[in-house]
Design a protein around this motif. Structure first.
Motif, PDB file in Angstrom:
ATOM      1  N   CYS A 186      48.552  37.526  28.608  1.00 25.40           N
ATOM      2  CA  CYS A 186      47.309  38.045  28.572  1.00 25.40           C
ATOM      3  C   CYS A 186      47.472  39.600  28.891  1.00 25.40           C
ATOM      4  CB  CYS A 186      46.636  37.747  29.972  1.00 25.40           C
ATOM      5  SG  CYS A 186      46.600  35.798  29.703  1.00 25.40           S
ATOM      6  N   THR A 187      46.375  40.037  28.086  1.00 30.11           N
ATOM      7  CA  THR A 187      46.248  41.568  28.338  1.00 30.11           C
ATOM      8  C   THR A 187      45.390  41.799  29.759  1.00 30.11           C
ATOM      9  OG1 THR A 187      44.278  41.585  26.976  1.00 30.11           O
ATOM     10  CG2 THR A 187      46.244  42.154  25.912  1.00 30.11           C
ATOM     11  N   GLU A 188      44.596  41.079  30.180  1.00 32.15           N
ATOM     12  CA  GLU A 188      43.771  41.161  31.374  1.00 32.15           C
ATOM     13  C   GLU A 188      43.640  39.857  31.928  1.00 32.15           C
ATOM     14  OE1 GLU A 188      40.385  43.581  31.194  1.00 32.15           O
ATOM     15  OE2 GLU A 188      39.761  43.017  33.042  1.00 32.15           O
ATOM     16  N   ILE A 189      43.807  39.949  33.427  1.00 27.00           N
ATOM     17  CA  ILE A 189      43.631  38.537  34.125  1.00 27.00           C
ATOM     18  C   ILE A 189      42.631  38.700  35.238  1.00 27.00           C
ATOM     19  CG2 ILE A 189      44.765  37.247  35.778  1.00 27.00           C
ATOM     20  CD1 ILE A 189      47.302  37.455  33.966  1.00 27.00           C
ATOM     21  N   ALA A 190      41.845  37.636  35.521  1.00 24.80           N
ATOM     22  CA  ALA A 190      41.080  37.364  36.738  1.00 24.80           C
ATOM     23  C   ALA A 190      41.458  36.242  37.326  1.00 24.80           C
ATOM     24  CB  ALA A 190      39.666  37.160  36.206  1.00 24.80           C
ATOM     25  N   ILE A 191      41.788  36.471  38.762  1.00 20.58           N
ATOM     26  CA  ILE A 191      42.079  35.422  39.685  1.00 20.58           C
ATOM     27  C   ILE A 191      40.739  35.026  40.391  1.00 20.58           C
ATOM     28  CG2 ILE A 191      43.630  34.557  41.451  1.00 20.58           C
ATOM     29  CD1 ILE A 191      45.801  36.513  40.506  1.00 20.58           C
ATOM     30  N   ILE A 192      40.475  33.688  40.128  1.00 18.29           N
ATOM     31  CA  ILE A 192      39.338  33.150  40.792  1.00 18.29           C
ATOM     32  C   ILE A 192      39.676  32.144  41.809  1.00 18.29           C
ATOM     33  CG2 ILE A 192      37.803  34.128  38.846  1.00 18.29           C
ATOM     34  CD1 ILE A 192      37.434  31.300  38.161  1.00 18.29           C
ATOM     35  N   THR A 202      44.835  44.101  34.694  1.00 21.10           N
ATOM     36  CA  THR A 202      46.190  43.693  33.751  1.00 21.10           C
ATOM     37  C   THR A 202      46.989  43.397  34.714  1.00 21.10           C
ATOM     38  OG1 THR A 202      47.183  45.933  33.984  1.00 21.10           O
ATOM     39  CG2 THR A 202      45.447  45.839  32.126  1.00 21.10           C
ATOM     40  N   PRO A 203      48.276  42.406  34.160  1.00 20.03           N
ATOM     41  CA  PRO A 203      49.086  41.834  34.990  1.00 20.03           C
ATOM     42  C   PRO A 203      49.798  42.704  35.612  1.00 20.03           C
ATOM     43  CG  PRO A 203      49.090  40.751  32.626  1.00 20.03           C
ATOM     44  CD  PRO A 203      48.170  41.908  32.905  1.00 20.03           C
ATOM     45  N   LYS A 204      50.438  43.892  34.941  1.00 18.50           N
ATOM     46  CA  LYS A 204      51.080  44.942  35.622  1.00 18.50           C
ATOM     47  C   LYS A 204      50.460  45.629  36.796  1.00 18.50           C
ATOM     48  CE  LYS A 204      53.683  48.841  34.243  1.00 18.50           C
ATOM     49  NZ  LYS A 204      54.071  49.861  33.226  1.00 18.50           N
ATOM     50  N   ASP A 205      49.024  45.860  36.540  1.00 17.97           N
ATOM     51  CA  ASP A 205      48.243  46.510  37.675  1.00 17.97           C
ATOM     52  C   ASP A 205      48.252  45.597  38.823  1.00 17.97           C
ATOM     53  OD1 ASP A 205      48.007  48.759  36.400  1.00 17.97           O
ATOM     54  OD2 ASP A 205      45.926  48.138  35.471  1.00 17.97           O
ATOM     55  N   LEU A 206      47.835  44.332  38.478  1.00 20.00           N
ATOM     56  CA  LEU A 206      47.801  43.118  39.762  1.00 20.00           C
ATOM     57  C   LEU A 206      48.976  43.195  40.558  1.00 20.00           C
ATOM     58  CD1 LEU A 206      45.687  40.288  37.915  1.00 20.00           C
ATOM     59  CD2 LEU A 206      44.806  41.818  39.544  1.00 20.00           C
ATOM     60  N   ILE A 207      50.313  43.160  39.932  1.00 18.66           N
ATOM     61  CA  ILE A 207      51.636  43.048  40.587  1.00 18.66           C
ATOM     62  C   ILE A 207      51.657  44.278  41.367  1.00 18.66           C
ATOM     63  CG2 ILE A 207      53.999  42.664  40.210  1.00 18.66           C
ATOM     64  CD1 ILE A 207      53.363  41.134  37.823  1.00 18.66           C
ATOM     65  N   ASN A 208      51.480  45.298  40.840  1.00 19.93           N
ATOM     66  CA  ASN A 208      51.713  46.823  41.631  1.00 19.93           C
ATOM     67  C   ASN A 208      50.740  46.557  42.713  1.00 19.93           C
ATOM     68  OD1 ASN A 208      53.536  47.262  39.713  1.00 19.93           O
ATOM     69  ND2 ASN A 208      52.587  48.454  38.477  1.00 19.93           N
ATOM     70  N   SER A 209      49.671  46.112  42.628  1.00 20.79           N
ATOM     71  CA  SER A 209      48.543  46.391  43.611  1.00 20.79           C
ATOM     72  C   SER A 209      48.785  45.462  44.763  1.00 20.79           C
ATOM     73  CB  SER A 209      47.053  46.497  43.264  1.00 20.79           C
ATOM     74  OG  SER A 209      47.129  45.086  42.594  1.00 20.79           O
ATOM     75  N   THR A 210      49.683  44.452  44.684  1.00 18.59           N
ATOM     76  CA  THR A 210      50.027  43.697  45.628  1.00 18.59           C
ATOM     77  C   THR A 210      51.361  43.795  46.393  1.00 18.59           C
ATOM     78  OG1 THR A 210      48.919  41.944  44.443  1.00 18.59           O
ATOM     79  CG2 THR A 210      50.063  40.986  46.191  1.00 18.59           C
ATOM     80  N   SER A 211      51.381  43.974  47.525  1.00 21.32           N
ATOM     81  CA  SER A 211      52.820  44.361  48.397  1.00 21.32           C
ATOM     82  C   SER A 211      53.521  43.156  48.317  1.00 21.32           C
ATOM     83  CB  SER A 211      52.171  44.560  49.785  1.00 21.32           C
ATOM     84  OG  SER A 211      51.695  43.686  50.515  1.00 21.32           O
ATOM     85  N   ARG A 214      56.622  40.465  43.073  1.00 16.22           N
ATOM     86  CA  ARG A 214      57.390  40.722  42.091  1.00 16.22           C
ATOM     87  C   ARG A 214      56.890  40.280  40.688  1.00 16.22           C
ATOM     88  NH1 ARG A 214      62.015  37.228  44.082  1.00 16.22           N
ATOM     89  NH2 ARG A 214      60.133  36.334  45.142  1.00 16.22           N
ATOM     90  N   ASN A 215      55.966  39.100  40.908  1.00 14.30           N
ATOM     91  CA  ASN A 215      55.581  38.784  39.667  1.00 14.30           C
ATOM     92  C   ASN A 215      54.119  38.135  39.881  1.00 14.30           C
ATOM     93  OD1 ASN A 215      55.790  36.101  40.703  1.00 14.30           O
ATOM     94  ND2 ASN A 215      57.916  35.867  40.049  1.00 14.30           N
ATOM     95  N   LEU A 216      53.613  37.605  39.054  1.00 14.11           N
ATOM     96  CA  LEU A 216      52.077  37.336  39.148  1.00 14.11           C
ATOM     97  C   LEU A 216      51.836  35.924  39.894  1.00 14.11           C
ATOM     98  CD1 LEU A 216      49.189  37.996  37.631  1.00 14.11           C
ATOM     99  CD2 LEU A 216      49.475  36.259  35.895  1.00 14.11           C
ATOM    100  N   GLU A 217      52.995  35.312  39.971  1.00 13.55           N
ATOM    101  CA  GLU A 217      53.006  33.877  41.208  1.00 13.55           C
ATOM    102  C   GLU A 217      52.788  34.638  42.254  1.00 13.55           C
ATOM    103  OE1 GLU A 217      55.586  31.038  39.905  1.00 13.55           O
ATOM    104  OE2 GLU A 217      55.611  29.881  41.934  1.00 13.55           O
ATOM    105  N   ASP A 218      53.243  35.617  42.758  1.00 21.70           N
ATOM    106  CA  ASP A 218      53.333  36.115  44.039  1.00 21.70           C
ATOM    107  C   ASP A 218      52.000  36.755  44.529  1.00 21.70           C
ATOM    108  OD1 ASP A 218      56.113  35.653  44.599  1.00 21.70           O
ATOM    109  OD2 ASP A 218      56.755  37.744  43.837  1.00 21.70           O
ATOM    110  N   VAL A 219      51.483  37.223  43.176  1.00 23.29           N
ATOM    111  CA  VAL A 219      49.988  37.918  43.527  1.00 23.29           C
ATOM    112  C   VAL A 219      49.053  36.683  43.615  1.00 23.29           C
ATOM    113  CG1 VAL A 219      48.154  39.160  42.406  1.00 23.29           C
ATOM    114  CG2 VAL A 219      50.442  39.866  41.905  1.00 23.29           C
ATOM    115  N   PHE A 220      49.203  35.519  42.971  1.00 24.43           N
ATOM    116  CA  PHE A 220      48.493  34.318  42.925  1.00 24.43           C
ATOM    117  C   PHE A 220      48.388  33.785  44.485  1.00 24.43           C
ATOM    118  CE2 PHE A 220      47.538  30.013  42.273  1.00 24.43           C
ATOM    119  CZ  PHE A 220      46.325  30.074  41.339  1.00 24.43           C
ATOM    120  N   ILE A 221      49.630  33.745  44.879  1.00 32.30           N
ATOM    121  CA  ILE A 221      49.927  33.056  46.113  1.00 32.30           C
ATOM    122  C   ILE A 221      49.260  33.971  47.307  1.00 32.30           C
ATOM    123  CG2 ILE A 221      51.626  32.461  47.908  1.00 32.30           C
ATOM    124  CD1 ILE A 221      51.431  30.239  45.847  1.00 32.30           C
TER     125      ILE A 221
END
Lengths: 232, 427
Positions: A186-192, A202-211, A214-221
């Motif tokens: 994906c180029t952009e993601i929305a977690i709902i 973007t996946p990169k921005d979401l990962i970077n903005s979450t303390s 390391r990956n999208l799964e960590d952001v999701f959890i």
């Protein structure tokens, strides 16, 4: 199924937009509304600057839908299924037949074109399911878990083909539970969750903005929690 | 739109072609149904010697009444009269047991001294009348009047015997006894008046004659084929409800309906494709059944169906009946969630519609309340239209009310199906 309340989302042309969320988050409801499968009790949406209520048929001509289930006639061959679904978009004659042959070939199914769908493996059915949604070169393609339950080769073939489609100008809106696949694709993601957008970017921005992510799964959890979401 | 409709029809035909077993059932079962039912119904009305019904006759009378009953039953060509079992003369107890165990369908018990007592009773009555008219010889000493009890002929029926058979038997025995009584009364009068044997005409003065409709001066005499073929053809046409509703449930469960809803094609085109395809099937079924009734029936000893000059109007009735059946099938398929819901419901509702529509029992034989219900059954509209064409020499205008109702039923059920589907899609 959670209803969507006060939900606002815009997707730019040319994106591969991932809609991610746990079971019951409202992803399927959202996609179903955007595809015209269900009618919302309130609210509006537009695709390609066309408001749905006034242009339902026009919108249906420019969107493609790949549902999660194999929405195919099991006793018809792959070619017969595709000719039929293509004809529902107004495609006809030699153009339609050539288009079916071309995409079947691209997705490695040409030699099975005249076999019944019921004899196909899960991966083969997924690919035919995808072709049925893109025969008319849609401007916007909705994919509901397009790679669920398929082997790695089929998954790779599907993702590669979708990337080609996107390069040729098709906007893709996609739902998946495969977070690593979504992260790469994906180029952009929305977690709902529960009908609300928790994060978008973007996946990169979401990962970077979450303390500590390391990956999208960590952001999701981190956004949706570890609580089980058994959906009945 | 026409192209999409054509492609939808082509797809439906392909789906049917791929289900060979289903196609065989769709076309062969109605033919088996129509042949079987007509064979059974036809034999029920035939009075051929090898299908006589054996009945028990217990004769305690041994007089002319029992002898007349015996001879009339024999002459009727419907019954074989059994008076002995295992070479033993029948008694009431033996006959009753045999009938209640279902070995025989009927036993007639003629009481002791029936002939003698009947004659005595008639003598007394005639004597009373003649003496009141002053026609008796005053010198003859008056006989002492005996008090006679009423005599009863007992009938035992097998409990499994249907009411219409019972009624028919009771009515013919009642008629037989009345004739014997009348004959005896006449004979006694002749005797009392000292007249010869031929002075009274004993044949019925009032007779009846059935006047049947005519086409081109030729009487239309209905046979079992004329009655059965339209009724069971209609029944078979309505069975299209089952495969059609299953087809729709399958479309929903395999997700193809979902895909079609996202396509730029209206639900009316999708259902229209199904309607036309299944109408084609209904019409093929209809023509096959008519062909069997015309060409195969005579070869298996059944009366041939006479469709002379009526085939076009019959086809119109079949077409509109098909519309009604398809409308119901579309609605059932739309409402049902599984094939387990649609198939049994479809089958039982066809049987109910047939029952209340007069396929088995004529509407005039139903209660008033049932007659009102029956008139709201599409199967009744179709059946009436078929009978109008085939037996009542009707024209197209005569069947317009019935075919309009059938088409209205299709419109209403299809509209309900579309509205229900729309409602289910609202979140």
């Amino acid at each position: 199924m959670y209803s969507l309340d006060n939900f606002t989302l815009s997707v730019n042309e040319g994106q591969i937009f991932g809609l991610l969320g746990p079971n019951g988050a409202g992803k399927t409801t959202l996609i179903s509304i955007l595809c015209g499968l269900v009618v919302p009790t309130s609210g509006h949406f537009s695709i390609n600057n066309l408001i749905y209520e006034a242009n339902a048929n026009e919108i249906k001509k420019i969107i493609g839908v790949v549902p999660q289930e194999y929405a195919l006639y099991q006793t018809l061959t792959a070619r017969e299924n595709l000719i039929y679904f293509g004809s529902m978009y107004g495609l006809k004659g030699k153009n339609l037949r050539d288009k079916v042959t071309e995409i079947l070939d691209l997705l490695g199914l040409l030699k099975y074109a005249d076999k019944k769908i019921e004899t196909f493996s899960g991966g083969m059915k997924r690919r035919v399911n995808l072709i049925a949604g893109i025969l008319h070169n849609p401007k916007v393609l909705f994919l509901d878990e397009p790679t669920v339950g398929v082997d790695v080769q089929s998954k790779n073939s599907i993702i590669e083909y979708l990337k080609k489609l996107n390069k040729n100008g098709t906007t893709i809106i996609y739902t998946s539970h495969h977070l690593s696949e979504a992260q790469d694709f994906c180029t952009e993601i929305a977690i709902i969750d529960r009908g609300i957008i928790y994060a978008q970017g973007t996946p990169k921005d979401l990962i970077n903005s979450t303390s500590n992510a390391r990956n999208l799964e960590d952001v999701f959890i981190s956004l949706t929690g570890k609580e089980l979401r058994d959906d009945i | 739109m026409i192209y999409k409709l054509f492609m939808s029809i082509q797809k439906e035909l392909l789906l049917l072609k791929r289900d060979f077993g289903g196609v065989v059932i769709l076309f062969v079962m109605p033919l088996i149904l129509i042949i079987t039912v007509t064979l059974i119904q036809d034999s029920a009305f035939k009075t051929i010697s090898d299908s006589k019904i054996p009945i028990l006759l217990v004769d305690y009378d041994k007089g002319n009444v029992s002898q007349t009953v015996f001879e009339n039953l024999k002459k009727s060509n419907v019954f074989t009269v059994v008076t002995k079992i295992d070479d033993k003369i029948l008694t009431e107890v033996v006959a009753k047991e045999a009938v209640f165990k279902g070995k025989f369908q009927l036993a007639i018990i003629i009481p002791e001294k029936l002939s003698v007592d009947l004659q005595t009773k008639i003598d007394q009555n005639v004597e009373k009348i003649t003496s009141s008219l002053g026609l008796t010889d005053s010198l003859i000493k008056k006989k002492k009047t005996l008090i006679l009890n009423r005599k009863e002929v007992k009938l035992y029926f097998d409990p499994a015997v249907q009411m219409n058979f019972k009624n028919a038997v009771m009515s013919s025995i009642d008629k037989m006894i009345s004739q014997i009584e009348t004959h005896s009364i006449y004979a006694t009068f002749q005797d009392q008046l000292g007249e010869g044997n031929n002075s009274f005409e004993q044949k019925s003065f009032i007779t009846f004659k059935e006047i049947v409709p005519k086409i081109n001066d030729k009487e239309i005499i209905p046979n079992s084929a004329q009655h059965n073929v339209p009724a069971w053809t209609l029944f078979a046409i309505f069975f299209i409800i089952i495969p059609l509703s299953i087809n729709i449930v399958k479309e929903k469960s395999q997700g193809t309906f979902v895909r079609l809803r996202t396509n730029p094609v209206s639900n009316i085109i999708v259902l229209g494709g199904k309607t036309i395809t299944y109408l084609i099937i209904c019409m093929i079924q209809f023509f096959m059944m008519i062909a069997v009734a015309i060409f195969v029936f005579p070869k298996i000893g059944l009366p041939s169906l006479n469709v002379q000059g009526n085939l076009f109007l019959m086809s119109i009735v079949a077409l509109f009946s098909g519309f009604a059946a398809i409308g119901f099938g579309l609605l059932l398929g739309t409402i049902s969630k599984t094939q387990e819901q649609s198939a049994p419901f479809g089958a039982t509702s066809v049987i109910i519609l047939a029952a209340i529509g007069g396929v088995w029992v004529p509407i005039f034989a139903m209660s008033n309340a049932m007659q009102i219900i029956a008139k709201s059954s599409p199967m009744n509209w179709g059946l009436n239209a078929f009978y109008d064409v085939l037996l009542r020499n009707a024209t197209f205008l005569d069947i317009v009310p019935e075919i309009s109702l059938l088409f209205l039923f299709f419109i209403i059920t299809t509209t309900f199906a579309l509205l229900y589907d729309k409602k289910k899609r609202t979140v």
